[in-house]
Motif scaffolding. Sequence first.
Motif: not given
Length: 145
Positions: A113-136
């Motif tokens: 796998x190229x990266x392993x990300x644990x899903x944040x439990x809070x909605x806002x943190x989850x959305x921020x994680x997805x945006x960081x995935x996209x950005x990188x």
Amino acid sequence: MTYILEPAHILLVEDNEGDILLTLEAFEESKFQTRVSVARNGQEALDFLKKTGEFSDAHKPDLILLDINIPIFSGHEVLEQIKKDENFKKIPVIMLTTSSNQKDIEKAYNNYCNSYIQKPLEMEEFMQAVLKIEEFWLQLTTLAK
């Protein structure tokens, strides 16, 4: 010279409807154009990639977001198949999962796998994680075609 960039194509492999909706919403809010396809189990993911069954007109994704705990074939089994196949092994696969189990993490990296990300439990943190995935992965990184 003007370049027309195609929207990045993401395959989201996820069976949790709430996580699917949050991920789609995060990509809709982003400043980068994306097209997201959803596979709700391991079999659908493999059918999508191999363009079989209802996915005969599917387009090869630029990036795969893969949950571990999905029906039919687990995310680990799907990852193993992707990385064994010459047609798909260069597609970055990000494990996006709730599992923090060290065995899952080791197994995912052992299967390339190229990266392993644990899903944040809070909605806002989850959305921020997805945006960081996209950005990188879609803005900073140059992907193989």
